[in-house]
Structures are given as C-alpha cells and as structure tokens.
Write a protein that holds these residues in place. Structure first.
Motif, PDB file in Angstrom:
ATOM      1  N   GLU A  57       0.995  -1.252  -0.083  1.00 18.03           N
ATOM      2  CA  GLU A  57      -0.068   0.096   0.022  1.00 18.03           C
ATOM      3  C   GLU A  57       0.821   1.304  -0.076  1.00 18.03           C
ATOM      4  N   LEU A  58       2.089   1.200   0.729  1.00 15.47           N
ATOM      5  CA  LEU A  58       2.897   2.359   0.885  1.00 15.47           C
ATOM      6  C   LEU A  58       3.373   2.665  -0.590  1.00 15.47           C
ATOM      7  N   LEU A 112       2.412   9.962   4.331  1.00 15.47           N
ATOM      8  CA  LEU A 112       1.432   9.128   4.004  1.00 15.47           C
ATOM      9  C   LEU A 112       1.175   8.090   5.040  1.00 15.47           C
ATOM     10  N   ALA A 113       2.339   7.716   5.844  1.00 14.98           N
ATOM     11  CA  ALA A 113       2.676   6.483   6.703  1.00 14.98           C
ATOM     12  C   ALA A 113       1.162   6.207   7.656  1.00 14.98           C
ATOM     13  N   ASP A 114       0.683   7.401   8.047  1.00 12.21           N
ATOM     14  CA  ASP A 114      -0.209   7.195   9.215  1.00 12.21           C
ATOM     15  C   ASP A 114      -1.517   7.567   8.546  1.00 12.21           C
ATOM     16  N   GLN A 115      -1.650   7.224   7.251  1.00 12.85           N
ATOM     17  CA  GLN A 115      -2.754   7.399   6.568  1.00 12.85           C
ATOM     18  C   GLN A 115      -3.235   6.308   5.973  1.00 12.85           C
ATOM     19  N   ARG A 131      -3.166  -0.270   7.967  1.00 18.39           N
ATOM     20  CA  ARG A 131      -3.028   0.122   9.492  1.00 18.39           C
ATOM     21  C   ARG A 131      -2.007   1.208   9.201  1.00 18.39           C
ATOM     22  N   LYS A 132      -1.880   2.072  10.258  1.00 19.51           N
ATOM     23  CA  LYS A 132      -0.951   3.187  10.473  1.00 19.51           C
ATOM     24  C   LYS A 132       0.450   2.755  10.356  1.00 19.51           C
ATOM     25  N   MET A 133       1.400   3.295   9.852  1.00 24.02           N
ATOM     26  CA  MET A 133       2.711   2.798   9.720  1.00 24.02           C
ATOM     27  C   MET A 133       3.662   3.895  10.493  1.00 24.02           C
ATOM     28  N   LYS A 179       6.781   6.329  11.282  1.00 25.02           N
ATOM     29  CA  LYS A 179       7.598   6.861  10.075  1.00 25.02           C
ATOM     30  C   LYS A 179       8.947   6.291  10.109  1.00 25.02           C
ATOM     31  N   LYS A 180       9.431   5.827  11.335  1.00 20.12           N
ATOM     32  CA  LYS A 180      10.776   4.928  11.291  1.00 20.12           C
ATOM     33  C   LYS A 180      10.597   3.761  10.477  1.00 20.12           C
ATOM     34  N   GLU A 181       9.356   3.132  10.583  1.00 18.70           N
ATOM     35  CA  GLU A 181       9.239   1.747   9.794  1.00 18.70           C
ATOM     36  C   GLU A 181       8.846   2.157   8.447  1.00 18.70           C
ATOM     37  N   ALA A 182       8.445   3.335   7.937  1.00 24.78           N
ATOM     38  CA  ALA A 182       8.035   3.622   6.456  1.00 24.78           C
ATOM     39  C   ALA A 182       9.567   3.851   6.068  1.00 24.78           C
ATOM     40  N   GLU A 183      10.275   4.536   6.643  1.00 29.45           N
ATOM     41  CA  GLU A 183      11.659   4.886   6.223  1.00 29.45           C
ATOM     42  C   GLU A 183      12.695   3.643   6.113  1.00 29.45           C
ATOM     43  N   GLN A 184      12.422   2.589   6.961  1.00 27.97           N
ATOM     44  CA  GLN A 184      12.946   1.236   6.433  1.00 27.97           C
ATOM     45  C   GLN A 184      12.333   0.490   5.338  1.00 27.97           C
ATOM     46  N   VAL A 185      11.190   0.682   5.158  1.00 32.06           N
ATOM     47  CA  VAL A 185      10.538   0.116   3.999  1.00 32.06           C
ATOM     48  C   VAL A 185      10.830   0.753   2.673  1.00 32.06           C
ATOM     49  N   LEU A 186      10.919   2.047   2.451  1.00 35.07           N
ATOM     50  CA  LEU A 186      11.729   2.758   1.711  1.00 35.07           C
ATOM     51  C   LEU A 186      12.940   2.305   1.324  1.00 35.07           C
ATOM     52  N   LYS A 187      13.897   2.254   2.348  1.00 42.47           N
ATOM     53  CA  LYS A 187      15.325   1.725   2.057  1.00 42.47           C
ATOM     54  C   LYS A 187      15.236   0.403   1.395  1.00 42.47           C
ATOM     55  N   VAL A 188      14.313  -0.536   1.795  1.00 37.98           N
ATOM     56  CA  VAL A 188      14.217  -1.883   1.044  1.00 37.98           C
ATOM     57  C   VAL A 188      13.826  -1.757  -0.278  1.00 37.98           C
ATOM     58  N   PHE A 189      12.944  -0.597  -0.622  1.00 31.13           N
ATOM     59  CA  PHE A 189      12.505  -0.707  -1.983  1.00 31.13           C
ATOM     60  C   PHE A 189      13.397  -0.256  -2.905  1.00 31.13           C
ATOM     61  N   VAL A 190      14.679   0.577  -2.334  1.00 30.85           N
ATOM     62  CA  VAL A 190      15.639   1.152  -3.045  1.00 30.85           C
ATOM     63  C   VAL A 190      16.685   0.069  -3.350  1.00 30.85           C
TER      64      VAL A 190
END
Length: 250
Positions: free
Chosen positions: A101-102, A126-129, A133-135, A137-148
């Motif tokens: 979803e992110l 967008l992480a808490d929207q 479920r709400k994500m 920001k630290k978790e979202a940063e890690q997910v973005l790192k994985v996508f990269v």
C-alpha cells in the motif's frame, strides 16, 4: 521454429533473474562470459539475437527479457518481466500488504508529480494515513530503504523516483492505470516518468533523449509539431548562449 536454448542461454537467464535488472554493458559482458564458459558461438554484436532466442522459449511461460532505458543517464538495462502479472500485486510474494500500500501511494505521488519525483517528507506523511494500518515513520523509512535496495525505487538527496527496473516491469500497469498523465518518450518510445513536455503538442521526451536529439541544434524544435522547445535543457546550447542548467518540468 525457435532456435535451440543452450546452457549459455540458461546461464544468462539465471543471472538476469537473480540480479533483477542488469545494465547494458554488464549484459554484454555476461553474454560473452556465458558463451565462452559453455563453449557456444559468441559474436559481440549478437546480444539481441541471443536474448530473442531466450524470449522465444519464455513466451509459453508468459515471461520475457525486456530492454529499458535509464531516465537518469539514458543507458540500456535488461530485466526479466512476468507478463502474466502486470500489476503491483506481482510484488506480493516479497512484501506485506501494508508495504504494498505504501508503494502504491508512493507511485501515485511520483507519477502525478510535475517532475517525476516525490520527497521523503511527502511519502512519510502518508505513513499514518494507510488503510491497512498506520505505519510509524521509522518503519516507513526502513520500507523505503528496502524498495531502493530491491531496485523498485531510486533515491537522491531525499527525493524518490521509480527505478529503471520498476519502469520496465510496471510499464503496462502504469500506462493502464495513469492514462491521463502517463506517456511514452517520443524518441525511445519507453515509458517516461521524468520527462520534458512540449507546451504546444504535449509530447514528452526523457532528458537524455532530449540532449541527444537536440545536440548541435541552435534552436531546438519539437520533433512532432516543430514548435520551439521552450524547456531549459542541461547540456543543450541555445542560439550560441551558455548551456542551460535548469531542468524543465514534465
């Protein structure tokens, strides 16, 4: 009748699938290595024919090796695409529902932007929207790192765009789901996320393609409507003026 697959073809395919995406010069080196290792005839200018043989055998499996162009530098890349799954859900085996979803929302920001980029701030907001479920920001940063790391996104100075791998694999999905804004480059005919757009007729071109097409022209004109190309283009001189340094928006 399709040409026969050799161990060299199978080796090449295996490495390509393992890498996710391979830059053109590396693909050429790999082609030579596979042919020499498996004692198969090698010709340096026959990579496309070599790949065509593999694709003829992948066709019944709804897979294909596709060539794409880096929007950053214009270099060719190769990736294995699953034609049976053209949506973002093809990533479902590697990521959780909330991570997907992110990714979808990040893709929305990038494709609907003026320049083909989305800031880390806008993405993290967008992480808490998220509906799943709400994500945090630290978790979202890690997910973005994985996508990269997995070459779905590229990041530079806190700005994210779609990686060449993503553009190659998701091209049909993007063209179908973003019909109002998605366009192909008028020069290389690949999907253009980062592009310059003609103010007169609306065609788009990748920046590397713009540079190449207008090289040596003192008055750049649109290849379709012949109107003056008003976007500033780094590396392209205009009527004897100093080279511009501003990137035009798409």
């Amino acid at each position: 009748m399709a040409a026969q697959m050799t161990d060299a073809h199978r080796r090449f395919l295996q490495v390509l699938m393992s890498n996710g995406i391979t830059e053109g010069s590396e693909a050429r080196k790999l082609h030579q290595h596979c042919c020499e290792t498996d004692k198969v005839y090698y010709a340096h200018d026959k990579l496309d024919d070599f790949i065509s043989t593999i694709n003829s055998h992948l066709q019944p499996l709804f897979m294909q090796i596709r060539k794409g162009i880096s929007e950053d530098n214009g270099r060719a890349h190769y990736a294995v695409v699953n034609l049976a799954e053209t949506e973002v859900t093809k990533m479902a085996s590697d990521y959780t529902e909330i991570e997907l979803e992110l990714f979808r929302k990040t893709m929305d920001l990038i494709i609907l932007s003026e320049n083909g980029f989305a800031s880390s701030t806008d993405i993290l907001n967008l992480a808490d929207q998220l509906k799943t479920r709400k994500m945090k920001k630290k978790e979202a940063e890690q997910v973005l790192k994985v996508f990269v790391e997995d070459k779905w996104l590229s990041e530079k100075n806190g700005e994210y765009t779609l990686h060449t791998r993503c553009i190659i694999e998701m091209e049909q999905y993007i063209l179908s789901n973003y019909q109002d804004v998605a366009r192909k480059c008028n020069i290389c005919h690949s999907l253009a996320i980062q592009s310059q757009v003609c103010e007169s007729c609306g065609i788009g071109m990748h920046l590397p393609c713009v540079r190449k097409y207008f090289r040596g022209q003192t008055e750049p004109r649109c290849p379709k409507c012949n109107e003056f190309w008003s976007c500033d283009t780094p590396g392209v001189s205009r009527m004897g003026s100093p080279q511009s340094s501003t990137l035009g928006a798409r």
